[in-house]
Design a protein around this motif. Structure first.
Motif, PDB file in Angstrom:
ATOM      1  N   ALA A   3     128.062  67.613  73.179  1.00 28.94           N
ATOM      2  CA  ALA A   3     128.847  67.703  74.587  1.00 28.94           C
ATOM      3  C   ALA A   3     129.408  69.438  75.570  1.00 28.94           C
ATOM      4  N   ALA A   4     128.113  69.859  75.010  1.00 30.31           N
ATOM      5  CA  ALA A   4     128.237  71.321  76.268  1.00 30.31           C
ATOM      6  C   ALA A   4     127.104  71.519  77.414  1.00 30.31           C
TER       7      ALA A   4
ATOM      8  N   VAL B   2     118.983  58.864  68.476  1.00 33.30           N
ATOM      9  CA  VAL B   2     120.554  59.021  68.616  1.00 33.30           C
ATOM     10  C   VAL B   2     122.171  58.368  68.967  1.00 33.30           C
ATOM     11  N   PRO B   3     122.662  58.038  68.134  1.00 28.11           N
ATOM     12  CA  PRO B   3     123.147  59.105  66.785  1.00 28.11           C
ATOM     13  C   PRO B   3     122.028  59.273  65.392  1.00 28.11           C
ATOM     14  N   ALA B   4     122.198  59.569  65.189  1.00 22.41           N
ATOM     15  CA  ALA B   4     121.130  59.828  64.431  1.00 22.41           C
ATOM     16  C   ALA B   4     121.334  61.149  62.954  1.00 22.41           C
TER      17      ALA B   4
ATOM     18  N   GLN C  94     136.844  61.737  75.449  1.00 22.84           N
ATOM     19  CA  GLN C  94     137.754  60.866  74.910  1.00 22.84           C
ATOM     20  C   GLN C  94     137.104  59.574  74.049  1.00 22.84           C
ATOM     21  N   LYS C  95     136.117  59.136  74.709  1.00 22.96           N
ATOM     22  CA  LYS C  95     135.706  57.943  74.126  1.00 22.96           C
ATOM     23  C   LYS C  95     135.487  57.806  72.956  1.00 22.96           C
ATOM     24  N   ALA C  96     134.005  59.497  73.184  1.00 23.78           N
ATOM     25  CA  ALA C  96     133.450  59.027  72.156  1.00 23.78           C
ATOM     26  C   ALA C  96     133.929  58.998  70.860  1.00 23.78           C
TER      27      ALA C  96
ATOM     28  N   MET D  19     125.718  63.051  67.584  1.00 18.34           N
ATOM     29  CA  MET D  19     125.590  61.562  68.625  1.00 18.34           C
ATOM     30  C   MET D  19     125.944  62.600  69.883  1.00 18.34           C
ATOM     31  N   VAL D  20     125.671  61.618  71.022  1.00 21.55           N
ATOM     32  CA  VAL D  20     126.205  62.290  72.114  1.00 21.55           C
ATOM     33  C   VAL D  20     127.125  61.581  72.725  1.00 21.55           C
ATOM     34  N   CYS D  21     127.752  61.720  74.647  1.00 25.61           N
ATOM     35  CA  CYS D  21     128.521  61.177  74.812  1.00 25.61           C
ATOM     36  C   CYS D  21     128.569  60.600  75.620  1.00 25.61           C
ATOM     37  N   ASP D  22     127.617  60.627  76.610  1.00 26.32           N
ATOM     38  CA  ASP D  22     127.022  59.925  77.210  1.00 26.32           C
ATOM     39  C   ASP D  22     126.472  57.924  77.272  1.00 26.32           C
ATOM     40  N   GLN D  23     125.863  57.367  75.846  1.00 29.80           N
ATOM     41  CA  GLN D  23     126.035  56.257  75.802  1.00 29.80           C
ATOM     42  C   GLN D  23     126.888  55.292  75.694  1.00 29.80           C
TER      43      GLN D  23
END
Length: 203
Positions: free
Chosen positions: A12-13, A142-144, A35-37, A105-109
């Motif tokens: 998340a950077a 991802v997620p992986a 928050q959701k992720a 994982m990332v936060c934009d899925q």
């Protein structure tokens, strides 16, 4: 999941250049994306979640108040995703030096669920695969989950080279779980508007 020990790393950077504002702070269903992720990650791994911060670090950090997560600030976040993976993995190993793997994982899925993460972990726990990735749009991403044997390779990532390079390097030891919703992510304001409309129409 009690067999193999793992941590979850949320990237998340990023600079959110195409969006023009902090992607991590966008609101969907009454929550920011970060928050959701983070909430999903904690529901899967209550004690071992590391969130990599960079651009907008202070604002993103405030979104995590009350959540049982650790944060790591990537001083080199402008260099790209590879530096964030390295930062997150180093932080996870400081917290627990006997990890068997990490889930990145990332936060934009926006359609990611805890069920999908559990499905990835179940496949990883029951197989000898070095990587268990998500499959969408005919691709792996991802997620992986990456086995600890690949940690040295992850720590060598540079610039904007992400975990997909490691997947391609070990494609014969990679398995996958279908996640067609993963093809939907948020890179632009138009993406965000479309997703908000989809959520409004959902029952």
């Amino acid at each position: 999941m009690e067999n193999k020990k793992f941590s979850i790393i949320i990237l998340a950077a990023g600079l959110s250049k195409r969006l023009g504002q902090a992607k991590q702070l966008l609101q969907l269903d009454g929550q920011s994306l970060i928050q959701k992720a983070a909430t999903i990650a904690v529901s899967v791994s209550p004690m071992d979640v590391v969130i990599v911060l960079g651009h907008y670090a202070d604002q993103v950090d405030k979104e995590l108040e009350g959540l049982n997560v650790s944060t790591a600030f990537n001083q080199d976040y402008k260099q790209g995703m590879g530096s964030s993976i390295k930062c997150g993995l180093q932080s996870a190993l400081r917290l627990c030096n006997n990890l068997d793997g990490v889930l990145i994982m990332v936060c934009d899925q926006p359609f990611l669920s805890s069920k999908h993460l559990f499905d990835l972990l179940s496949k990883w726990q029951s197989s000898d695969s070095l990587i268990v990735a998500s499959q969408y749009n005919g691709r792996l991403g991802v997620p992986a989950i990456y086995d600890q044997k690949l940690f040295p390779e992850l720590l060598e990532l540079k610039g904007d080279t992400g975990g997909k390079k490691v997947i391609f390097n070990h494609i014969n030891k990679t398995t996958f779980v279908s996640f067609e919703e993963g093809k939907t992510d948020i890179d632009t304001l138009e993406d965000y508007r479309k997703i908000k409309e989809t959520h409004k129409k959902s029952p």
